[in-house]
Write a protein that holds these residues in place. Structure first.
Motif, PDB file in Angstrom:
ATOM      1  N   LEU A   1     -28.587 -92.566   9.687  1.00 19.18           N
ATOM      2  CA  LEU A   1     -28.704 -91.115   9.758  1.00 19.18           C
ATOM      3  C   LEU A   1     -28.601 -90.694  11.232  1.00 19.18           C
ATOM      4  O   LEU A   1     -29.326 -91.214  12.080  1.00 19.18           O
ATOM      5  CB  LEU A   1     -30.054 -90.716   9.165  1.00 19.18           C
ATOM      6  N   ILE A   2     -27.687 -89.783  11.517  1.00 15.44           N
ATOM      7  CA  ILE A   2     -27.401 -89.444  12.919  1.00 15.44           C
ATOM      8  C   ILE A   2     -27.753 -87.987  13.198  1.00 15.44           C
ATOM      9  O   ILE A   2     -27.198 -87.064  12.592  1.00 15.44           O
ATOM     10  CB  ILE A   2     -25.921 -89.734  13.242  1.00 15.44           C
ATOM     11  N   GLU A   3     -28.695 -87.801  14.126  1.00 14.72           N
ATOM     12  CA  GLU A   3     -29.258 -86.475  14.409  1.00 14.72           C
ATOM     13  C   GLU A   3     -29.049 -86.134  15.881  1.00 14.72           C
ATOM     14  O   GLU A   3     -28.966 -87.022  16.728  1.00 14.72           O
ATOM     15  CB  GLU A   3     -30.749 -86.533  14.037  1.00 14.72           C
ATOM     16  N   ASP A   4     -28.986 -84.842  16.197  1.00 17.82           N
ATOM     17  CA  ASP A   4     -28.811 -84.456  17.606  1.00 17.82           C
ATOM     18  C   ASP A   4     -30.095 -84.629  18.405  1.00 17.82           C
ATOM     19  O   ASP A   4     -30.130 -85.277  19.440  1.00 17.82           O
ATOM     20  CB  ASP A   4     -28.272 -83.016  17.726  1.00 17.82           C
ATOM     21  N   ILE A   5     -31.190 -84.031  17.896  1.00 15.87           N
ATOM     22  CA  ILE A   5     -32.435 -84.053  18.662  1.00 15.87           C
ATOM     23  C   ILE A   5     -33.630 -84.032  17.711  1.00 15.87           C
ATOM     24  O   ILE A   5     -33.585 -83.371  16.671  1.00 15.87           O
ATOM     25  CB  ILE A   5     -32.479 -82.852  19.647  1.00 15.87           C
ATOM     26  N   VAL A   6     -34.662 -84.765  18.058  1.00  8.16           N
ATOM     27  CA  VAL A   6     -35.897 -84.731  17.275  1.00  8.16           C
ATOM     28  C   VAL A   6     -36.947 -84.012  18.111  1.00  8.16           C
ATOM     29  O   VAL A   6     -37.248 -84.416  19.226  1.00  8.16           O
ATOM     30  CB  VAL A   6     -36.394 -86.148  16.916  1.00  8.16           C
TER      31      VAL A   6
END
Ligand code: IMP
Ligand code: MG
Length: 173
Positions: free
Chosen positions: A93-98
């Motif tokens: 799962l690839i996310e920009d920012i947490v």
């Protein structure tokens, strides 16, 4: 509004994304990756990262929204969902920012309900200070303090996503 000088330059981003791609490639050796990007924010990171992964890979996306202005609403809307079968697949799962971790946790739990063979998370930026939910993040590009950033896919009200670097964003008061 003010866009400051780069917090992470094009060169720094490129180097880090290549490093991430290399570790992902060696961790997934012999496995096929189902890379799910969370849009819109992750579109630029996603497209650079998948090119740095040498593994057999299938692409898919979720389009979600949660932010209003510079504060998270804490409520996630899924506007487009994964179409690939998740069951038995190795999901990345690839996310920009947490930030608070709430939206990532939501997506993580939804995917887990479909019984993937494995699930790992890769986030380009990690803003740890504001964390409320604590999903495990397996790959992190950079850790940042509690500042609002734009560029490299990240937005303020859907603008500034096209900046090729990451910059701190300040609202004019
Ligand atoms: P969370 O649920 O609070 O972790 O929010 C995560 C989502 O909010 C990310 O996927 C981003 O789209 C957005 N977000 C959080 N911090 C920033 C920021 O500094 N700039 C732009 N978008 C952000
Ligand atoms: Mg966003």
């Amino acid at each position: 509004m003010i866009i400051g000088k780069p917090l992470f330059s094009v060169e720094q981003i490129q180097t880090r994304v290549t490093e991430l791609g290399n570790s992902i490639s060696s961790d997934y050796e012999g496995k096929e990756v189902l890379a799910i990007g969370i849009l819109k924010g992750a579109f630029m990171f996603y497209s650079d990262l998948v090119r740095a992964i040498g593994q057999r890979l299938t692409t898919d996306f979720i389009i979600a929204s949660s932010y209003k202005d510079t504060e998270s609403t804490g409520k996630v809307n899924v506007l487009y969902d994964v179409t690939e079968k998740i069951e038995g697949r190795h999901v990345l799962l690839i996310e920009d920012i947490v930030d608070t971790g709430v939206s990532l946790n939501y997506h993580r739990e939804r995917i887990l309900r479909s019984n993937p063979a494995s699930l790992k998370i890769c986030a380009f930026l990690d803003k740890q200070e504001r964390r409320i939910a604590h999903p495990q993040i397996d790959y992190i590009g950079f850790k940042i303090p509690n500042v609002f950033v734009v560029g490299y896919g990240l937005d303020y009200e859907n603008q500034f996503r096209n900046l090729p670097y990451i910059s701190i964003f300040k609202k004019k008061t």
